[in-house]
Design a protein around this motif. Structure first.
Motif, PDB file in Angstrom:
ATOM      1  N   GLU A  84      64.190 -37.045  57.185  1.00  0.00           N
ATOM      2  CA  GLU A  84      65.304 -36.093  57.158  1.00  0.00           C
ATOM      3  C   GLU A  84      64.968 -34.944  58.105  1.00  0.00           C
ATOM      4  N   ASP A  85      65.994 -34.483  58.813  1.00  0.00           N
ATOM      5  CA  ASP A  85      65.848 -33.293  59.651  1.00  0.00           C
ATOM      6  C   ASP A  85      66.745 -32.218  59.035  1.00  0.00           C
ATOM      7  N   ALA A  86      66.125 -31.101  58.641  1.00  0.00           N
ATOM      8  CA  ALA A  86      66.863 -30.076  57.888  1.00  0.00           C
ATOM      9  C   ALA A  86      68.131 -29.624  58.602  1.00  0.00           C
ATOM     10  N   GLN A  88      70.089 -31.473  60.525  1.00  0.00           N
ATOM     11  CA  GLN A  88      70.993 -32.571  60.892  1.00  0.00           C
ATOM     12  C   GLN A  88      71.616 -33.228  59.669  1.00  0.00           C
ATOM     13  N   PRO A  89      72.841 -33.767  59.840  1.00  0.00           N
ATOM     14  CA  PRO A  89      73.426 -34.583  58.773  1.00  0.00           C
ATOM     15  C   PRO A  89      72.550 -35.805  58.506  1.00  0.00           C
ATOM     16  N   VAL A  90      72.656 -36.340  57.294  1.00  0.00           N
ATOM     17  CA  VAL A  90      71.746 -37.427  56.921  1.00  0.00           C
ATOM     18  C   VAL A  90      72.409 -38.806  56.847  1.00  0.00           C
ATOM     19  N   LEU A  93      71.159 -41.553  59.165  1.00  0.00           N
ATOM     20  CA  LEU A  93      69.700 -41.615  59.338  1.00  0.00           C
ATOM     21  C   LEU A  93      69.249 -43.077  59.499  1.00  0.00           C
TER      22      LEU A  93
ATOM     23  N   ARG B  19      67.861 -34.522  50.313  1.00  0.00           N
ATOM     24  CA  ARG B  19      69.269 -34.942  50.347  1.00  0.00           C
ATOM     25  C   ARG B  19      69.434 -36.445  50.294  1.00  0.00           C
ATOM     26  N   THR B  20      68.321 -37.191  50.425  1.00  0.00           N
ATOM     27  CA  THR B  20      68.453 -38.652  50.446  1.00  0.00           C
ATOM     28  C   THR B  20      67.453 -39.286  49.479  1.00  0.00           C
ATOM     29  N   PHE B  44      69.407 -47.088  51.123  1.00  0.00           N
ATOM     30  CA  PHE B  44      69.351 -45.658  51.428  1.00  0.00           C
ATOM     31  C   PHE B  44      70.634 -44.999  50.919  1.00  0.00           C
ATOM     32  N   GLU B 123      80.241 -32.437  55.862  1.00  0.00           N
ATOM     33  CA  GLU B 123      80.562 -33.346  56.962  1.00  0.00           C
ATOM     34  C   GLU B 123      81.096 -34.689  56.477  1.00  0.00           C
TER      35      GLU B 123
END
Lengths: 166, 166
Positions: A84-86, A88-90, A93, B19-20, B44, B123
């Motif tokens: 995860e990138d804080a 960026q939307p997930v 991924l 978040r995931t 996921f 989003e």
């Protein structure tokens, strides 16, 4: 580079660049009527790649629930996910889910798995000396790679094995 | 702060900060003898927390394998893991595994789930307008929190629900 070979490159980076996965096993609880009740169980596992055997390698404790589950049913599913990138939307991924069969290795059959595991996790050496841990091969059967929105594809055992060789 | 309350604080940060998750479901394949063959499947999922209902919230596509699986068997297991740090060993990485039951929500019952999901994932609003997506509650039953070497504990439904309220 073709679309396929670009996705293959991404997946190879994911498989070799990550060190941990989610392992799903079947947890079978004794049932009242000789029909066992089965639930899924997911656990955290560090994994290595044994490129000689073309398998993923785990190192499990005899005390762990997933080890009991593997002994009862070798069918597993493994998920490896990009970080995860804080910022960026997930939802898009990158990840790969791999269906496979688990093979618990006797100590005398574990040399290649052990070498692959300690190459990736030298800090685990003391644990591999304990008698209640065991190496496990995950032999891939099929997979599903999602590299982003609209970039998903199924993977055969042959494609997965090729990705595990280098 | 006691050891227990320190672990509780860590877990709350993990649940609300990530978040995931990895979602394990049962995949039931039709069997030859009317005995279905069941395998685990892990996928996921982005997740949100609906603190009013004290549940985790997913948003699933009718086309996804995990959605078919949930319709056949609502038993699930969810794994949430702290991020890998490239410079650090991974074996003691913090994680929580939660066993639960999935409830697929009809659109008219999904207001609270939708609000929680869109608060975390604004989003995703366009996807929630599509008819082939559905909100899912994961009602926790038990859990297992590993906060590091020698720092593992089981969690009851009550403890999990308390963590999901704030």
């Amino acid at each position: 580079m073709t679309h396929e070979s670009r996705l293959g490159r991404l997946l190879q980076q994911l498989l070799w660049g990550r060190r941990t996965a989610a392992l799903a096993t079947l947890q079978t609880l004794p049932g009242a009527e000789s029909v066992p009740f089965t639930t899924p169980a997911v656990s955290f596992v560090p994994y290595a790649i044994d490129s000689t055997a073309q398998v993923l390698v785990l190192h499990v404790s005899a005390l762990a629930a997933h080890t009991r589950n593997l002994r009862q049913s070798p069918a597993v599913s493994l998920l490896i996910t990009a970080p995860e990138d804080a910022a960026q939307p997930v939802h898009a991924l990158e990840r790969v889910a791999i269906q496979g069969q688990a093979v618990l290795l006797a100590p005398e059959a574990a040399a290649s798995a052990r070498a692959a595991y300690l190459r990736r996790f030298p800090e685990a050496a003391p644990m591999t000396a304990l008698g209640d841990f065991q190496f496990v091969q995950i032999i891939p059967s099929v997979g599903r790679h999602v590299a982003g929105f609209g970039a998903a594809r199924d993977l055969s055992a042959e494609e997965l094995k090729a990705l595990l060789t280098s």
